[in-house]
Design an enzyme around this catalytic site. Sequence first.
Site, PDB file in Angstrom:
ATOM      1  N   LYS A 193       2.616   9.715   8.962  1.00 28.32           N
ATOM      2  CA  LYS A 193       1.890   9.194  10.117  1.00 28.32           C
ATOM      3  C   LYS A 193       2.473   9.657  11.466  1.00 28.32           C
ATOM      4  O   LYS A 193       2.242  10.775  11.889  1.00 28.32           O
ATOM      5  CB  LYS A 193       1.828   7.673  10.022  1.00 28.32           C
ATOM      6  CG  LYS A 193       0.824   7.194   8.954  1.00 28.32           C
ATOM      7  CD  LYS A 193       0.606   5.708   9.037  1.00 28.32           C
ATOM      8  CE  LYS A 193      -0.418   5.207   8.044  1.00 28.32           C
ATOM      9  NZ  LYS A 193      -1.787   5.431   8.423  1.00 28.32           N
ATOM     10  N   ASP A 253       9.213   2.131   1.997  1.00 26.09           N
ATOM     11  CA  ASP A 253       8.068   2.897   2.497  1.00 26.09           C
ATOM     12  C   ASP A 253       7.972   2.632   4.001  1.00 26.09           C
ATOM     13  O   ASP A 253       7.599   1.549   4.438  1.00 26.09           O
ATOM     14  CB  ASP A 253       6.799   2.440   1.766  1.00 26.09           C
ATOM     15  CG  ASP A 253       5.568   3.230   2.198  1.00 26.09           C
ATOM     16  OD1 ASP A 253       5.539   3.709   3.349  1.00 26.09           O
ATOM     17  OD2 ASP A 253       4.622   3.351   1.391  1.00 26.09           O
ATOM     18  N   PHE A 293       0.858  -1.190   0.000  1.00 30.41           N
ATOM     19  CA  PHE A 293       0.000   0.000   0.000  1.00 30.41           C
ATOM     20  C   PHE A 293       0.893   1.238   0.000  1.00 30.41           C
ATOM     21  O   PHE A 293       1.788   1.358   0.837  1.00 30.41           O
ATOM     22  CB  PHE A 293      -0.930   0.030   1.215  1.00 30.41           C
ATOM     23  CG  PHE A 293      -1.908   1.164   1.146  1.00 30.41           C
ATOM     24  CD1 PHE A 293      -3.012   1.099   0.304  1.00 30.41           C
ATOM     25  CD2 PHE A 293      -1.712   2.332   1.881  1.00 30.41           C
ATOM     26  CE1 PHE A 293      -3.909   2.167   0.198  1.00 30.41           C
ATOM     27  CE2 PHE A 293      -2.607   3.399   1.792  1.00 30.41           C
ATOM     28  CZ  PHE A 293      -3.711   3.307   0.949  1.00 30.41           C
TER      29      PHE A 293
HETATM   30  N1  PLP Z   1       2.344   4.043   2.677  1.00 30.66           N
HETATM   31  C1  PLP Z   1       1.910   3.221   3.649  1.00 30.66           C
HETATM   32  C2  PLP Z   1       2.715   2.008   3.979  1.00 30.66           C
HETATM   33  C3  PLP Z   1       0.730   3.487   4.343  1.00 30.66           C
HETATM   34  O1  PLP Z   1       0.309   2.655   5.294  1.00 30.66           O
HETATM   35  C4  PLP Z   1       0.005   4.646   3.995  1.00 30.66           C
HETATM   36  C5  PLP Z   1      -1.260   4.955   4.681  1.00 30.66           C
HETATM   37  O2  PLP Z   1      -1.878   4.133   5.299  1.00 30.66           O
HETATM   38  C6  PLP Z   1       0.494   5.466   2.980  1.00 30.66           C
HETATM   39  C7  PLP Z   1       1.669   5.145   2.343  1.00 30.66           C
HETATM   40  C8  PLP Z   1      -0.253   6.710   2.590  1.00 30.66           C
HETATM   41  O3  PLP Z   1      -0.148   7.651   3.601  1.00 30.66           O
HETATM   42  P1  PLP Z   1      -1.197   8.868   3.652  1.00 30.66           P
HETATM   43  O4  PLP Z   1      -2.526   8.280   3.964  1.00 30.66           O
HETATM   44  O5  PLP Z   1      -0.656   9.759   4.719  1.00 30.66           O
HETATM   45  O6  PLP Z   1      -1.177   9.500   2.310  1.00 30.66           O
END
Ligand code: PLP
Length: 428
Positions: free
Chosen positions: A270, A233, A148
């Site tokens: 986050k 990520d 994700f």
């Molecule tokens: N990358 C990961 C691993 C995530 O868990 C999330 C959100 O849950 C994102 C990217 C996207 O972050 P945002 O919702 O702050 O755009």
Amino acid sequence: MREIVPPSPAIVRNDQASIQEQFQRNVVPSYGRFPLAFSRGSGSQLWDVGGRRYLDFASGIAVCTLGHSNAEITDALIEQSRKLMHVSNLYYTAPQGQLAEEIVNRIGPGKVFFCNSGAEADEGLYKIARKFGHDEGRFEILTAFNSFHGRTLAGISATGQEKVKKGFEPMTPGFRHIPYNDLEAAHAAISPATVAILIEGIQGESGVTPATPEYLLGLRKLCDERKMLLLIDGVQCGHFRTGRFQSFQRILEGHPEAAGFLPDGISMAKALGGGFPIGAFWLRQPHGDLLSAGTHGTTFGGNPLGCAVALKIISVIERDHLAQNAREVGAYLKTSLIQLMNRFPNVIKDVRGYGLMIGVEFHTNIPAFSGSDRAVSLQLINRFHEAGLLTVPSGTHTIRILPALNLKRNEADEGLAIIEKVAATLSA
Ligand code: PLP
């Protein structure tokens, strides 16, 4: 009397039903929300608008790292907002430089770019990969199935789950998916156009799956051999949640070949702001200089308010040894959940994770859930809500435990007792 006293306006009644109704009329319905509306919180506790208390094992999906209404965060916000809130990136401000240095000190030699969210941080990594490979015509990024990476158009293109792409085709070109934790597949997938591999240190949205040390080390070697960037990520699994600043540091801990391991880029968001919106990406040198003046930017990125909050959070985490707390309370929770799995083997199938990022996988054939076509994970979350515990679904039959890093042992016990009660009911 009843006839002549008008009903209170919704804003005064402020109850669950009127809030929901107001959302239905005015808010884009893009989220599947649970029927709960919260009005205040303190530490790992939240109260809904009806005054009912919940124990929070979700912390805003791994965001509220010091819990709710943390007085030191509030003070940092107030203090900074009295001095300076925003001036744009046409100028320098001290908190941005300080926060960049704190991040560099915890990862390795490199440079940091600040943005506002996880999707935007990942977007920066895609741009870096494109810039890195541009002169050779390489642009393709390999990402993992079940990953994700956020909800922007490039984010859903990078994400390895069909459900986020549906209805938004065509996807942004230049992304292909490979099976996670499968080095052979990564080798085989590389094309002359491939320039980077992007993975989560721990996949969070599809069942809490950590990368193996061998996968991380193997990808590093592969990327070095093929002159590609290894991008991680760390939006959900980063920021001390696993017991180290970044999850790869925890996963590789004690591994004989891990010395000197560094990815080329890491995205964050986050927990970085503990609830204040801020994102960032770190780039290993020399890649930190690839984005020259005018090639990337965002109005709010690195604004003094967000950076002051993020600096305060890092200092509290270190002062109060909260990475160690995540490790210890996380290990206690995980051990206790494994004991529950052994007691209720027909209900709980697996327990995975590091520190305070724990996935509890449930069986798909639990009789109590067979009457509904809703995912097991969602039906479980409803049961936990009824019992006063907030957790987060992850995929179709796993729940995520992502509490604040200052979760206390007695709070862990309270949550465990609720999970035990629900598991016992489901096992009956
Ligand atoms: N990358 C990961 C691993 C995530 O868990 C999330 C959100 O849950 C994102 C990217 C996207 O972050 P945002 O919702 O702050 O755009």
